[in-house]
Design a protein around this motif. Structure first.
Motif, short mmCIF file in Angstrom:
data_model
loop_
_atom_site.label_atom_id
_atom_site.label_comp_id
_atom_site.label_asym_id
_atom_site.label_seq_id
_atom_site.Cartn_x
_atom_site.Cartn_y
_atom_site.Cartn_z
N THR A 153 5.19 -8.07 10.63
CA THR A 153 5.68 -7.25 11.76
C THR A 153 4.57 -6.70 12.64
N GLY A 154 3.36 -6.65 12.10
CA GLY A 154 2.26 -6.02 12.84
C GLY A 154 2.25 -4.51 12.72
N ILE A 155 3.21 -3.95 11.97
CA ILE A 155 3.28 -2.51 11.77
C ILE A 155 2.59 -2.16 10.46
N GLU A 156 1.57 -1.30 10.52
CA GLU A 156 0.80 -0.97 9.33
C GLU A 156 1.69 -0.42 8.22
N LYS A 157 1.48 -0.97 7.02
CA LYS A 157 2.25 -0.55 5.86
C LYS A 157 1.35 -0.68 4.64
N ARG A 158 0.82 0.44 4.20
CA ARG A 158 -0.13 0.42 3.08
C ARG A 158 0.57 0.12 1.75
N MET A 159 -0.23 -0.33 0.78
CA MET A 159 0.32 -0.70 -0.52
C MET A 159 1.00 0.49 -1.20
N TYR A 160 0.28 1.60 -1.27
CA TYR A 160 0.79 2.79 -1.96
C TYR A 160 0.61 4.01 -1.07
N ALA A 161 1.49 4.98 -1.22
CA ALA A 161 1.35 6.22 -0.46
C ALA A 161 0.07 6.94 -0.87
N SER A 162 -0.28 6.86 -2.17
CA SER A 162 -1.50 7.46 -2.69
C SER A 162 -1.72 6.93 -4.10
N THR A 163 -2.94 7.09 -4.59
CA THR A 163 -3.23 6.69 -5.97
C THR A 163 -2.40 7.51 -6.94
N GLU A 164 -2.23 8.80 -6.62
CA GLU A 164 -1.45 9.68 -7.50
C GLU A 164 0.01 9.22 -7.58
N GLN A 165 0.58 8.81 -6.45
CA GLN A 165 1.95 8.34 -6.44
C GLN A 165 2.08 7.03 -7.21
N ARG A 166 1.08 6.16 -7.06
CA ARG A 166 1.08 4.90 -7.80
C ARG A 166 1.10 5.17 -9.30
N ASN A 167 0.23 6.06 -9.76
CA ASN A 167 0.16 6.36 -11.19
C ASN A 167 1.44 7.03 -11.68
#
Length: 216
Positions: free
Chosen positions: A70-84
């Motif tokens: 889409t060309g719209i930035e979308k990071r893998m995780y909101a944060s490392t803390e949220q991932r964990n």
């Protein structure tokens, strides 16, 4: 389609991601409710942690594919803390709910791979480590996750069960990331699966090999 690594092609990565997912899925499907709650080969993690991590990884890599599409930035995780936190939450889910999440994510990611055009695969995205890479590297990132964590699940699979061409590419990548030379590897006496497992910080059969610490 090209990659930055001469040890692998884009088609290799797509094939490995598919085959690795099939291997991991088969291993997971052999587990009953008590089996999936048992310990894995990763210190402090149950098999539920491993499955939850791989499920979350599919969603996260799907974000990168969406970015490329889409060309719209979308990071893998909101944060490392949220991932964990998501991984820890996964370890508390009922087995059927966890497996549904895993299967849904794996299927959605494969479908997303199929949708991208050659031009979209060239779009740049940013990994969880803050590294800028082309979207064409995402299937390789997934292949590493599913193959290595299929072994980590601890159901009897080992690095010797993984494809030799995948192991060659993986060993070369980890060697470079660890700052080791090819001479350093030649000084270690062991098979390709054992050397790759050693590089990845996993159990191996090489006597007197120095400990390298965790990876992935």
């Amino acid at each position: 389609m090209t990659t930055n690594n001469p040890m692998r092609t884009f088609d290799d990565s797509r094939r490995w991601a598919t085959d690795g997912t099939a291997m991991l899925t088969t291993a997971i499907e052999q587990l009953d409710a008590s089996g999936i709650a048992a310990g894995s080969q990763l210190p402090g993690w149950t098999r539920k942690h491993v499955v939850g991590h791989v499920a979350a990884n599919a969603d996260a890599l799907g974000n990168l594919i969406s970015w490329a599409e889409t060309g719209i930035e979308k990071r893998m995780y909101a944060s490392t803390e949220q991932r964990n936190a998501d991984i820890e939450r996964a370890a508390t889910l009922p087995a059927d709910e966890l497996l549904t999440w895993y299967a849904r994510g794996a299927t959605a990611l494969e479908g997303a791979f199929d949708r991208l055009t050659p031009q979209q695969w060239q779009h740049e995205v940013i990994t969880a480590q803050g590294v800028t890479r082309q979207a064409s590297d995402v299937p390789w990132m997934r292949a590493r996750e599913v193959f290595v964590h299929a072994v980590d699940l601890g159901t009897g699979l080992g690095f010797a069960d993984l494809p030799d061409d995948f192991l060659t590419a993986l060993a070369d990548e980890i060697r470079v990331k660890r700052g080791l030379s090819e001479d350093d590897l030649r000084a270690v006496s062991g098979s390709l699966p054992d050397v790759t497992a050693w590089l990845a910080g996993r159990p191996h059969g090489i006597a007197d090999a120095p400990e390298l610490g965790p990876w992935l």
